[in-house]
Design an enzyme around this catalytic site. Structure first.
Site, PDB file in Angstrom:
ATOM      1  N   LYS A 182     -10.030  -6.824   7.741  1.00 12.04           N
ATOM      2  CA  LYS A 182      -9.112  -6.370   8.813  1.00 12.04           C
ATOM      3  C   LYS A 182      -9.611  -7.121  10.022  1.00 12.04           C
ATOM      4  O   LYS A 182     -10.556  -6.948  10.693  1.00 12.04           O
ATOM      5  CB  LYS A 182      -9.002  -4.889   8.969  1.00 12.04           C
ATOM      6  CG  LYS A 182      -8.397  -4.218   7.895  1.00 12.04           C
ATOM      7  CD  LYS A 182      -8.101  -2.741   8.107  1.00 12.04           C
ATOM      8  CE  LYS A 182      -7.326  -2.337   6.942  1.00 12.04           C
ATOM      9  NZ  LYS A 182      -7.555  -0.574   6.820  1.00 12.04           N
ATOM     10  N   LYS A 194      -3.037   5.216  -2.290  1.00 13.72           N
ATOM     11  CA  LYS A 194      -4.140   5.740  -1.607  1.00 13.72           C
ATOM     12  C   LYS A 194      -4.334   7.223  -2.538  1.00 13.72           C
ATOM     13  O   LYS A 194      -3.534   7.793  -2.989  1.00 13.72           O
ATOM     14  CB  LYS A 194      -3.435   6.510  -0.460  1.00 13.72           C
ATOM     15  CG  LYS A 194      -3.058   5.231   0.562  1.00 13.72           C
ATOM     16  CD  LYS A 194      -4.504   4.776   1.218  1.00 13.72           C
ATOM     17  CE  LYS A 194      -4.002   3.714   2.216  1.00 13.72           C
ATOM     18  NZ  LYS A 194      -5.423   3.448   2.867  1.00 13.72           N
ATOM     19  N   GLU A 219     -11.588   0.814  -3.117  1.00 14.15           N
ATOM     20  CA  GLU A 219     -11.771   0.631  -1.691  1.00 14.15           C
ATOM     21  C   GLU A 219     -12.208   1.989  -1.162  1.00 14.15           C
ATOM     22  O   GLU A 219     -11.685   2.943  -1.017  1.00 14.15           O
ATOM     23  CB  GLU A 219     -10.383   0.126  -1.202  1.00 14.15           C
ATOM     24  CG  GLU A 219     -10.358  -0.169   0.442  1.00 14.15           C
ATOM     25  CD  GLU A 219      -9.172  -0.594   0.860  1.00 14.15           C
ATOM     26  OE1 GLU A 219      -8.390  -0.970  -0.166  1.00 14.15           O
ATOM     27  OE2 GLU A 219      -8.995  -0.823   2.116  1.00 14.15           O
ATOM     28  N   LYS A 227      -1.101  -0.833  -4.250  1.00 17.07           N
ATOM     29  CA  LYS A 227      -2.407  -0.027  -3.918  1.00 17.07           C
ATOM     30  C   LYS A 227      -2.112   1.306  -3.527  1.00 17.07           C
ATOM     31  O   LYS A 227      -1.118   1.667  -3.012  1.00 17.07           O
ATOM     32  CB  LYS A 227      -3.188  -0.670  -2.600  1.00 17.07           C
ATOM     33  CG  LYS A 227      -4.174   0.239  -1.914  1.00 17.07           C
ATOM     34  CD  LYS A 227      -4.938  -0.659  -0.874  1.00 17.07           C
ATOM     35  CE  LYS A 227      -5.025   0.071   0.532  1.00 17.07           C
ATOM     36  NZ  LYS A 227      -5.508  -0.457   1.651  1.00 17.07           N
ATOM     37  N   SER A 265       0.741  -1.155  -0.055  1.00 15.30           N
ATOM     38  CA  SER A 265       0.082  -0.020  -0.045  1.00 15.30           C
ATOM     39  C   SER A 265       0.905   1.243   0.045  1.00 15.30           C
ATOM     40  O   SER A 265       1.855   1.384   1.001  1.00 15.30           O
ATOM     41  CB  SER A 265      -0.941  -0.008   1.151  1.00 15.30           C
ATOM     42  OG  SER A 265      -1.677   1.164   1.470  1.00 15.30           O
ATOM     43  N   ASP A 291     -13.906  -1.327   3.216  1.00 16.28           N
ATOM     44  CA  ASP A 291     -13.029  -1.564   4.522  1.00 16.28           C
ATOM     45  C   ASP A 291     -13.802  -1.133   5.693  1.00 16.28           C
ATOM     46  O   ASP A 291     -14.472  -1.677   6.263  1.00 16.28           O
ATOM     47  CB  ASP A 291     -11.737  -0.761   3.866  1.00 16.28           C
ATOM     48  CG  ASP A 291     -10.944  -0.866   5.047  1.00 16.28           C
ATOM     49  OD1 ASP A 291     -11.070  -1.182   6.401  1.00 16.28           O
ATOM     50  OD2 ASP A 291      -9.408  -0.193   4.872  1.00 16.28           O
ATOM     51  N   ASP A 336      -7.531   3.019  -2.851  1.00 17.00           N
ATOM     52  CA  ASP A 336      -8.235   3.349  -1.600  1.00 17.00           C
ATOM     53  C   ASP A 336      -8.422   4.680  -1.229  1.00 17.00           C
ATOM     54  O   ASP A 336      -7.545   5.575  -1.137  1.00 17.00           O
ATOM     55  CB  ASP A 336      -7.349   2.611  -0.616  1.00 17.00           C
ATOM     56  CG  ASP A 336      -8.012   2.448   0.865  1.00 17.00           C
ATOM     57  OD1 ASP A 336      -9.161   2.910   1.092  1.00 17.00           O
ATOM     58  OD2 ASP A 336      -7.366   1.909   1.935  1.00 17.00           O
ATOM     59  N   GLY A 348      -4.487  -4.032   6.315  1.00 15.45           N
ATOM     60  CA  GLY A 348      -3.252  -4.067   7.191  1.00 15.45           C
ATOM     61  C   GLY A 348      -3.602  -2.823   7.783  1.00 15.45           C
ATOM     62  O   GLY A 348      -3.994  -1.853   7.336  1.00 15.45           O
TER      63      GLY A 348
END
Ligand code: SMG
Ligand code: MG
Length: 371
Positions: free
Chosen positions: A262, A163, A213, A161, A135, A238, A188, A290
């Site tokens: 998670k 952000k 996400e 991934k 990520s 999430d 995400d 994570g």
């Protein structure tokens, strides 16, 4: 087994690289480690609540309070045959899933050690390696972001991934896509958008992303269902999924096509496995999220990700991606294999060992409760 002692350790560790999401930039990570002692064994769990209520309403302080005043008293001195007994004793406590998970997961480790089996086996997992990705946080400039992605691709990560947040989305994804046309990429947003941003999602929909996400509000499923119906790319929830019930509600209204599990956010390994099973029955793939865990939480994440329907790579990167060498409170480190996997420890329980000097060095506060 009778629970003889429970300990809480509030720790803080520096991150090797600041981690920025749509809610802010972090330079260190705080969490609570939980130790449960019975029959001469010590089980360990990581409570993933952070210093501030940014990702979740839970914080180190709220988790410390709920653990000390409600969760520990519910199990201390009690006969506990399995994690299911812990779950049953926690039923009357509402919310605070990360606090509950810290203690329940320590009992999973304890039981796996007592049975002399790896935690992955006790959970029912079959794999000896789990696929992982990395990520990548928001950077100050696009060039710095591309350098980070290049570094991680060079290290061998097969899935990235990114952000995103308003103003750091379509152009970033386009730049990464142009440079790595075939790299599996997902994004995400950590709830940074609303349905009014549909134009952004229509553009993101062009890039063959694995998933998008948590684009919308952190507690929403209704708006996500509206957005999903207009997109070709799968949405993944999430923040909105705090329990198996939330997962069922989201699937019932087609709010997403993928779920990020998670272990802390859903309240522990028992709930994580229930969500995994529910999604498997409905043909919905899951993956392991994570929370910048130490090797204690990372070992639990690797263990749960051995279950068959963890069909997408997890945010379970190698230990060196998080903390400076010699600082993580447990060993051995997780190392990335050539096939973008982490190996599942073969030792009993979590399969990692606490290094007492490192624990003491990282510790800000310590609580010991005896039966
Ligand atoms: O552990 O590699 C990791 C971090 C993965 O991006 C990650 N987690 O929303 O999925 C998420 C974020 C939350 C982290 S907030 C510190
Ligand atoms: Mg997320």
């Amino acid at each position: 087994m009778k629970i003889e002692r429970v300990e809480l350790h509030h720790i803080e560790l520096p991150l090797v690289h600041p981690f920025e999401t749509s809610f802010g930039r972090e330079f260190t990570r705080s969490c609570i480690l939980v130790t449960v002692r019975a029959d001469g064994l010590a089980g360990w769990g990581e409570c993933t609540a952070e210093a501030g209520p940014w990702y979740s309403y839970e914080t180190v302080e709220t988790a410390w309070h709920v653990l000390r005043d409600f969760l520990i008293p519910a199990v201390l001195g009690q006969e506990i045959a399995s994690p299911a007994d812990v779950v049953a004793r926690f039923l009357r406590i509402r919310g605070h899933p990360m606090a509950r998970a810290g203690l329940e997961n320590a009992v999973w480790d304890l039981q796996a050690q007592a049975q002399e089996v790896p935690l992955a086996g006790l959970l029912g997992g079959q794999r000896d390696r789990v696929p992982v990705g990395v990520s990548v946080g928001i950077e100050q400039t696009l060039d710095e972001l591309l350098d980070r992605v290049e570094q991680h691709v060079g290290e061998g990560y097969g899935r990235v991934k990114l952000k995103i947040k308003p103003g750091w989305d379509v152009e970033v994804v386009r730049a990464v896509r142009e440079r790595w046309p075939d790299l599996p990429v997902q994004v995400d947003a950590n709830s940074a958008y609303t349905l009014a941003d549909i134009a952004v999602f229509r553009e993101l929909d062009q890039f063959e992303l694995l998933l998008i996400e948590q684009p919308l509000h952190h507690d929403d499923i209704v708006d996500h269902a509206k957005l999903q119906s207009q997109l070709h790319t799968p949405l993944c929830l999430d923040e909105s999924i705090h329990s198996p019930e939330h997962a069922r509600w989201a699937l019932d209204i087609r709010a997403c096509r993928v779920i990020n599990i998670k272990v802390g956010r859903v309240g522990g390994l028992t709930a994580a496995r229930q969500i995994h099973d529910l999604c498997a029955e409905q043909g919905v793939p899951v993956w392991c999220g994570g929370m910048l865990e130490t090797n204690v939480g990372r070992a639990a994440n690797v263990a749960v990700a051995t279950l068959a329907n963890f069909a997408l790579p997890g945010d379970i990167s190698a230990s060196s991606r998080y903390y400076p060498e010699g600082r993580d409170v447990a060993v051995p480190n997780f190392v990335l294999n050539d096939d973008s996997t982490l190996s599942v420890p073969s030792g009993a329980g979590l399969g990692v060992q606490i290094v007492p000097q490192r624990l003491v060095a990282a510790r800000l506060r310590h609580l010991v409760q005896n039966a």
